[in-house]
Design an enzyme around this catalytic site. Structure first.
Site, PDB file in Angstrom:
ATOM      1  CB  THR A 208       6.609   0.161  13.620  1.00 19.13           C
ATOM      2  OG1 THR A 208       5.586  -0.592  13.935  1.00 19.13           O
ATOM      3  CG2 THR A 208       8.353  -0.284  13.720  1.00 19.13           C
TER       4      THR A 208
ATOM      5  CG  ASN B 128      -1.970  -1.046   1.284  1.00 21.25           C
ATOM      6  OD1 ASN B 128      -2.615  -1.341   0.103  1.00 21.25           O
ATOM      7  ND2 ASN B 128      -2.116  -1.689   2.318  1.00 21.25           N
TER       8      ASN B 128
ATOM      9  CE1 TYR C 239       1.613  -9.855  14.459  1.00 18.93           C
ATOM     10  CE2 TYR C 239       2.130 -10.251  16.565  1.00 18.93           C
ATOM     11  CZ  TYR C 239       2.490  -9.495  15.355  1.00 18.93           C
ATOM     12  OH  TYR C 239       3.721  -9.141  15.482  1.00 18.93           O
TER      13      TYR C 239
END
Ligand code: NAP
Length: 248
Positions: free
Chosen positions: A192, A42, A157
């Site tokens: 991040t 993206n 996850y």
């Protein structure tokens, strides 16, 4: 600037290099003279900026679009890289989270996280193994402490990252005799975009359980990656190296 290592005449593929930890790894490899190919999906603008920035460093850097949720897209990436010569290093970094308690996860939340974080990494390794056997290269899979300790709200996850740890161990046993090393880096909380949605209060509370009392930086994970790719770690394979400031 990473002046510790010399990766001249080496070629690396970093997945998900447009942002965060992957971006840090791309930069440091380029600084060390490595030719780097990285993928983005993206964040094209960010990928283009990184390519420009790395023109100041020693190693050439090229960005390729690749959607790691799709096998076809990985096949296309593989075909493109066939023209560039065998890669020495493969860093499986692209990853996503879709955090919710298990009862709220829908099928897509489960499958997409497993597909991008785990299945795609296995598939890329399968594709590029023939390169690594030629170069006697090295693979790093970026997992997470979630795959070791488990984290509430991250069942999908944590499963993907725990799977990656087990995959690394198994593949290292398959490839060790061929001179190919395979390791995992399991980061704790790193500053991040992935952690930028945390509230200030959540960060404060989380830091209380981290010995160093802070989140890590992408550069700190990247430094570990360069060590694991370098000959300085020639006798390390099949390991999960935890970079978490003393969280677990
Ligand atoms: P991030 O800042 O969100 O960056 C994720 C990267 O993955 C981006 O470059 C993104 O590319 C790429 N990506 C995601 N889905 C993709 C897809 N379908 N196809 C291609 N690329 C895709 O995340 P990060 O914090 O740097 O995380 C990097 C890795 O470290 C992940 O595997 C993550 O699970 C792991 N990790 C992170 C932390 C942390 O605290 N940050 C902790 C433990 C483990 P585009 O933006 O171009 O789509």
């Amino acid at each position: 600037m990473n002046a510790t290592y010399n990766f001249e005449n080496k070629i690396a593929l970093v997945t998900g290099g447009s942002r965060g930890i992957g971006r840090g790894i791309v930069k440091q490899l380029s600084q060390a003279g490595c030719r780097v190919f990285f993928t983005y999906k993206n964040s094209k603008t960010s990928a283009d900026e990184l390519v420009d920035e790395c023109k100041n460093y020693k190693g050439d850097v090229t960005a390729y679009y690749c959607d790691h949720s799709k096998f076809d897209s990985i096949d296309e990436l593989y075909d493109l890289l066939q023209k560039e010569g065998p890669i020495d290093y493969l860093i499986n970094n692209a990853g996503i989270t879709k955090d919710k308690p298990l009862y709220k996860l829908n099928t897509e939340d489960i499958l997409s996280v497993l597909q991008i974080n785990l299945v795609s990494s296995i598939y890329i390794c399968k594709k590029f193994i023939r390169h690594l056997l030629v170069t006697k290269g090295s693979i790093i899979n970026i997992s997470s402490v979630a795959g070791i300790t488990g984290i509430a709200g991250q069942t999908n996850y944590a499963s993907s990252k725990g799977g990656l740890n087990a995959f690394t161990k198994s593949l290292s046993k398959e490839l060790g005799r061929s001179g190919v090393r395979v390791n995992t880096i399991a980061p704790g909380y790193i500053n991040t975009d992935m952690t930028s949605k945390f509230s200030k209060e959540h960060i404060k509370q989380t830091c209380k359980s981290i010995s160093l009392n802070r989140f890590g930086e992408a550069e700190e994970v990247a430094k570990t990656a360069l060590f694991l790719l370098s000959s300085e770690s020639a006798y390390i394979t099949g390991q999960t190296i935890i970079v978490d400031g003393g969280l677990i």
